[in-house]
Design a protein around this motif. Structure first.
Motif, mmCIF file in Angstrom:
data_model
loop_
_atom_site.group_PDB
_atom_site.id
_atom_site.type_symbol
_atom_site.label_atom_id
_atom_site.label_comp_id
_atom_site.label_asym_id
_atom_site.label_seq_id
_atom_site.Cartn_x
_atom_site.Cartn_y
_atom_site.Cartn_z
ATOM 1 N N CYS A 254 -26.162 -25.738 -15.052
ATOM 2 C CA CYS A 254 -26.616 -26.287 -13.770
ATOM 3 C C CYS A 254 -25.641 -25.901 -12.657
ATOM 4 O O CYS A 254 -24.634 -26.593 -12.442
ATOM 5 N N PRO A 255 -25.912 -24.814 -11.954
ATOM 6 C CA PRO A 255 -25.004 -24.398 -10.884
ATOM 7 C C PRO A 255 -25.091 -25.304 -9.657
ATOM 8 O O PRO A 255 -26.137 -25.895 -9.367
ATOM 9 N N GLY A 256 -23.974 -25.358 -8.947
ATOM 10 C CA GLY A 256 -23.986 -25.889 -7.598
ATOM 11 C C GLY A 256 -24.403 -24.783 -6.646
ATOM 12 O O GLY A 256 -25.096 -23.837 -7.033
ATOM 13 N N LEU A 257 -23.995 -24.892 -5.380
ATOM 14 C CA LEU A 257 -24.361 -23.855 -4.424
ATOM 15 C C LEU A 257 -23.492 -22.618 -4.660
ATOM 16 O O LEU A 257 -22.256 -22.695 -4.681
ATOM 17 N N LEU A 258 -24.170 -21.486 -4.828
ATOM 18 C CA LEU A 258 -23.503 -20.221 -5.085
ATOM 19 C C LEU A 258 -23.769 -19.251 -3.956
ATOM 20 O O LEU A 258 -24.745 -19.384 -3.219
ATOM 21 N N ASP A 259 -22.944 -18.247 -3.876
ATOM 22 C CA ASP A 259 -23.173 -17.140 -2.953
ATOM 23 C C ASP A 259 -24.028 -16.108 -3.680
ATOM 24 O O ASP A 259 -23.529 -15.184 -4.312
ATOM 25 N N THR A 260 -25.346 -16.295 -3.642
ATOM 26 C CA THR A 260 -26.298 -15.397 -4.288
ATOM 27 C C THR A 260 -27.411 -15.057 -3.294
ATOM 28 O O THR A 260 -27.563 -15.726 -2.277
ATOM 29 N N PRO A 261 -28.205 -14.035 -3.592
ATOM 30 C CA PRO A 261 -29.306 -13.696 -2.681
ATOM 31 C C PRO A 261 -30.252 -14.863 -2.426
ATOM 32 O O PRO A 261 -30.726 -15.044 -1.297
ATOM 33 N N MET A 262 -30.549 -15.677 -3.443
ATOM 34 C CA MET A 262 -31.480 -16.788 -3.263
ATOM 35 C C MET A 262 -30.919 -17.868 -2.345
ATOM 36 O O MET A 262 -31.665 -18.618 -1.717
ATOM 37 N N SER A 263 -29.591 -17.951 -2.247
ATOM 38 C CA SER A 263 -28.951 -19.054 -1.510
ATOM 39 C C SER A 263 -28.369 -18.620 -0.176
ATOM 40 O O SER A 263 -27.573 -19.362 0.423
ATOM 41 N N GLN A 264 -28.761 -17.461 0.315
ATOM 42 C CA GLN A 264 -28.126 -16.946 1.525
ATOM 43 C C GLN A 264 -28.326 -17.839 2.738
ATOM 44 O O GLN A 264 -27.427 -17.960 3.574
#
Length: 260
Positions: A193-203
């Motif tokens: 269960c990730p928190g907020l990541l620096d990924t394309p989906m979360s930009q």
């Protein structure tokens, strides 16, 4: 080289967490089947993974839509034809439904709800269903499904997408319930269960200055935002024999979000 003799299927392996996970499995000797909706992108990313793989000829791209039963069955049929087994399934694929109408419950549209549930829950049902049919015959296997901290705790202000939260909670409970039942077949099912990541989906969130400031409290562990590598390391641990006595676990990788 924990995975030298293992066959790994990664659903959603062409970007973000899935792509980083594919790199790491390949670097530890696994045969890796990466999937994505776009045939061209799936092939392109498979070629990139081969550049870091111990066994480049064992990196296989298969395109398909994880919300379509025929596509999912084809992915596993092709994997079995090529390798004869599936040791590990990692289901990463999913969406944030804000652009489809997700939001606070009284504002969430029916279309937003349906699209999110299909992408984030039905897809997990389909891939796990297909993998478990194979793993039962083998009498072993490991499944790691990706959820979110928003499937574990409530959220205010910046992260109020209630269809998304419900879908991620569903993945956790589906995985826990199945983990108990399929343990008799020597199959482990866990969730990361990730928190907020620096990924394309979360930009959108990752580049918003107000949200980044809020993260200093939500995710108190510096640098207050996670990266695909952080989650990939947890996935490999859960999939490996290092976690052989762990099943039905929902593991937060969240910089302290759920600890508060």
């Amino acid at each position: 080289m924990r995975f030298e003799d293992k066959v790994v299927v990664i659903i959603g392996g062409t970007s973000g967490i899935g792509l980083e996970t594919a790199y790491q499995f390949a670097a530890e000797g696994a045969a890796v089947v990466i999937t994505g909706r776009s045939q061209d992108k799936t092939r392109e990313k498979a070629e990139e993974i081969r550049g870091k793989a111990v066994y480049p000829d064992r990196i296989v791209p298969i395109s398909g839509d994880a919300t379509k039963s025929a596509d999912v069955q084809s992915i596993f049929d092709q994997t079995m034809q090529q390798f004869g087994k599936v040791d590990i399934l990692v289901h990463v694929a999913g969406i944030s439904g804000r652009k489809f109408g997700d939001g606070p419950l009284d504002e969430c549209t029916e279309n937003g709800w349906d699209v999110v549930m299909e992408s984030n829950v039905k897809s997990v049902y389909l891939t796990n269903h297909a993998a478990l049919g194979i793993m039962k015959e083998q009498n072993y296997g490991s499944i790691v499904n990706i959820s979110s901290v928003l499937g574990m705790v409530g959220a205010r202000e910046h992260f109020v997408t209630h269809a998304y939260a419900a879908s991620r909670g569903a993945v956790i409970q589906l995985s826990r319930s199945a983990a108990v039942y399929y343990s008799k077949h020597n199959i482990r099912i866990n969730v990361v269960c990730p928190g907020l990541l620096d990924t394309p989906m979360s930009q959108r969130a990752a580049t918003d200055t107000v949200i980044r400031e809020a993260l200093t409290k939500l995710q108190p562990l510096e640098p207050h935002i996670g990266y695909p590598d952080d989650v990939a390391q947890a996935i490999l641990f859960m999939a490996s024999d290092d976690a052989k006595f762990m099943t039905g676990v929902a593991l937060p990788v969240d910089g302290g979000w759920t600890a508060q």
